[in-house]
Enzyme design. Structure first.
Site, PDB file in Angstrom:
ATOM      1  N   HIS A   1      -5.077 -10.046   7.321  1.00  0.00           N
ATOM      2  CA  HIS A   1      -4.567  -9.234   8.425  1.00  0.00           C
ATOM      3  C   HIS A   1      -5.490  -8.256   9.095  1.00  0.00           C
ATOM      4  O   HIS A   1      -6.214  -7.573   8.433  1.00  0.00           O
ATOM      5  CB  HIS A   1      -3.183  -8.540   7.952  1.00  0.00           C
ATOM      6  CG  HIS A   1      -2.547  -8.237   8.870  1.00  0.00           C
ATOM      7  ND1 HIS A   1      -2.817  -6.889   9.799  1.00  0.00           N
ATOM      8  CD2 HIS A   1      -1.226  -8.579   9.484  1.00  0.00           C
ATOM      9  CE1 HIS A   1      -1.769  -6.490  10.581  1.00  0.00           C
ATOM     10  NE2 HIS A   1      -0.892  -7.688  10.580  1.00  0.00           N
TER      11      HIS A   1
ATOM     12  N   SER B   1       3.532  -7.724  18.371  1.00  0.00           N
ATOM     13  CA  SER B   1       4.498  -7.351  19.222  1.00  0.00           C
ATOM     14  C   SER B   1       5.918  -8.211  19.593  1.00  0.00           C
ATOM     15  O   SER B   1       6.336  -8.040  20.561  1.00  0.00           O
ATOM     16  CB  SER B   1       3.928  -6.572  20.399  1.00  0.00           C
ATOM     17  OG  SER B   1       3.183  -5.547  20.146  1.00  0.00           O
TER      18      SER B   1
ATOM     19  N   GLU C   1      -2.997 -13.650  15.532  1.00  0.00           N
ATOM     20  CA  GLU C   1      -2.787 -12.457  15.776  1.00  0.00           C
ATOM     21  C   GLU C   1      -3.643 -11.731  16.651  1.00  0.00           C
ATOM     22  O   GLU C   1      -4.568 -11.202  16.041  1.00  0.00           O
ATOM     23  CB  GLU C   1      -2.241 -11.420  14.521  1.00  0.00           C
ATOM     24  CG  GLU C   1      -1.054 -12.117  13.643  1.00  0.00           C
ATOM     25  CD  GLU C   1      -0.584 -10.947  12.994  1.00  0.00           C
ATOM     26  OE1 GLU C   1       0.547 -10.520  13.343  1.00  0.00           O
ATOM     27  OE2 GLU C   1      -0.882 -10.455  11.895  1.00  0.00           O
TER      28      GLU C   1
ATOM     29  N   GLU D   1      -5.196  -5.644   9.894  1.00  0.00           N
ATOM     30  CA  GLU D   1      -5.163  -4.291   9.246  1.00  0.00           C
ATOM     31  C   GLU D   1      -6.138  -4.020   7.762  1.00  0.00           C
ATOM     32  O   GLU D   1      -6.601  -3.068   7.529  1.00  0.00           O
ATOM     33  CB  GLU D   1      -3.721  -3.636   9.216  1.00  0.00           C
ATOM     34  CG  GLU D   1      -3.246  -3.233  10.493  1.00  0.00           C
ATOM     35  CD  GLU D   1      -1.865  -3.377  10.605  1.00  0.00           C
ATOM     36  OE1 GLU D   1      -1.234  -3.490   9.685  1.00  0.00           O
ATOM     37  OE2 GLU D   1      -1.291  -3.298  11.844  1.00  0.00           O
TER      38      GLU D   1
ATOM     39  N   LYS E   1       4.534  -4.179   6.076  1.00  0.00           N
ATOM     40  CA  LYS E   1       3.375  -3.345   6.005  1.00  0.00           C
ATOM     41  C   LYS E   1       3.574  -2.199   4.746  1.00  0.00           C
ATOM     42  O   LYS E   1       4.338  -2.473   4.020  1.00  0.00           O
ATOM     43  CB  LYS E   1       3.095  -2.614   7.568  1.00  0.00           C
ATOM     44  CG  LYS E   1       3.013  -3.660   8.701  1.00  0.00           C
ATOM     45  CD  LYS E   1       2.311  -3.323   9.952  1.00  0.00           C
ATOM     46  CE  LYS E   1       2.400  -4.618  10.955  1.00  0.00           C
ATOM     47  NZ  LYS E   1       1.447  -4.201  11.930  1.00  0.00           N
TER      48      LYS E   1
ATOM     49  N   ASN F   1       6.575  -8.771   8.192  1.00  0.00           N
ATOM     50  CA  ASN F   1       5.565  -8.269   7.670  1.00  0.00           C
ATOM     51  C   ASN F   1       5.864  -6.623   7.748  1.00  0.00           C
ATOM     52  O   ASN F   1       5.646  -5.961   8.318  1.00  0.00           O
ATOM     53  CB  ASN F   1       4.230  -8.526   8.303  1.00  0.00           C
ATOM     54  CG  ASN F   1       2.982  -7.710   8.004  1.00  0.00           C
ATOM     55  OD1 ASN F   1       3.329  -7.102   6.860  1.00  0.00           O
ATOM     56  ND2 ASN F   1       2.075  -7.618   8.641  1.00  0.00           N
TER      57      ASN F   1
ATOM     58  N   GLY G   1       1.410  -4.153  17.293  1.00  0.00           N
ATOM     59  CA  GLY G   1       1.950  -2.887  17.549  1.00  0.00           C
ATOM     60  C   GLY G   1       1.910  -1.964  18.872  1.00  0.00           C
ATOM     61  O   GLY G   1       1.980  -0.920  19.065  1.00  0.00           O
TER      62      GLY G   1
HETATM   63  P1  PGA Z   1       3.937  -6.001  15.008  1.00  0.00           P
HETATM   64  O1  PGA Z   1       3.063  -6.378  13.806  1.00  0.00           O
HETATM   65  O2  PGA Z   1       5.161  -6.944  15.120  1.00  0.00           O
HETATM   66  O3  PGA Z   1       4.314  -4.659  14.699  1.00  0.00           O
HETATM   67  O4  PGA Z   1       3.106  -5.848  16.185  1.00  0.00           O
HETATM   68  C1  PGA Z   1       2.633  -7.710  13.591  1.00  0.00           C
HETATM   69  C2  PGA Z   1       1.817  -7.974  12.466  1.00  0.00           C
HETATM   70  O5  PGA Z   1       1.132  -6.937  12.197  1.00  0.00           O
HETATM   71  O6  PGA Z   1       1.856  -8.862  11.806  1.00  0.00           O
END
Ligand code: PGA
Length: 250
Positions: free
Chosen positions: A99, A211, A168, A101, A13, A11, A174
């Site tokens: 997601h 993460s 998640e 976000e 982003k 991903n 993150g």
């Molecule tokens: P991250 O993001 O691995 O940077 O924590 C995972 C995600 O948002 O799918």
């Protein structure tokens, strides 16, 4: 980890330009090796790079996916938006929906349900993200949050074959924090139970995200119920991404 197909969803982003497509090179090489035959790698770059990524990976076993879509299946006056028909036309086979976000940007469970329906109509494989926030976890609300997200997100949907659940925990994205294995196992089993109660479907694939990195992947891979990972930050670094894949397969 399960012995079935193992998903590694990158991903990206809001990151990447056309030059960054070259970062797929070592991953493409790895995906050609027999040892990684079962591995399914899916790159989810920003919309602007979908087509370029598709051209790059066209002759490989790697796939491309989008990170979101507009909820309207039909074309229409929605400035700045992209629907699943447009996504499909880039060559993408997958799509991330729900997601945290995107939920943070305003997507509610009803919007997510519409988006899932729109993606199903285009025969896209859906990576349906769910997860609790830290304050919900602290109040022991994880079960009710997951149940609500799943029930509302999948409302009216009869077939789950094209749906992968990405668990998640929001507090893990993150932050460098990951759940303890027993906690993760427990929550994955909860998700399976909720899905089973909806239509007795017991083959749903469940992946973990939040993460994931080369340091914690060995521990995470011990969980037999996990069918793969969705990886944000670390997937934009080819060395780290390869390390993650190698360590979880060995
Ligand atoms: P991250 O993001 O691995 O940077 O924590 C995972 C995600 O948002 O799918």
């Amino acid at each position: 980890m399960t012995n079935n197909n193992i998903y590694f969803i990158a991903n990206w982003k809001m990151y990447g330009n056309t030059k960054d497509i070259e970062k797929t090179k070592p991953i493409i090489r790895l995906s050609k090796s027999k040892k990684y035959k079962k591995v399914k790698i899916v790159y989810c770059p920003p919309y602007t790079l979908l087509k370029d990524f598709f051209i790059k990976i066209k002759k490989t076993r790697i796939s491309v996916g989008a990170q979101n879509c507009h909820q309207n299946f039909n074309f229409g006056p929605f400035t700045g938006s992209i629907n699943t028909k447009l996504i499909k036309s880039t060559g993408a086979k997958y799509i991330i929906i729900g997601h945290s976000e995107s939920r943070n940007d305003g997507d509610n469970d009803q919007d997510i349900n519409k988006k899932i329906n729109a993606a199903l109509k285009e025969n896209l494989k859906i990576i349906f993200c769910i997860g609790e926030k830290l304050k919900e976890k602290k109040k022991n609300k994880t079960f009710s949050v997951l149940k609500k997200q799943i029930k509302n997100g999948l409302k009216g949907i009869k077939k789950f074959d094209n749906i992968i659940i990405a668990y998640e925990p929001v507090w893990s994205i993150g932050t460098g924090l990951i759940p303890k294995n027993f906690e993760l196992k427990k929550n994955i089993n909860i998700i399976k139970k909720i899905i089973g109660s909806l239509n007795k479907y017991n083959k749903i694939k469940i992946i973990y995200g939040g993460s994931v990195n080369p340091e914690n992947i060995k521990e995470l891979s011990k969980i037999s119920e996990i069918d793969g990972f969705i990886i944000g930050g670390a997937s934009t670094n080819p060395k780290k991404f390869i390390d993650i894949i190698k360590k979880s397969i060995n």
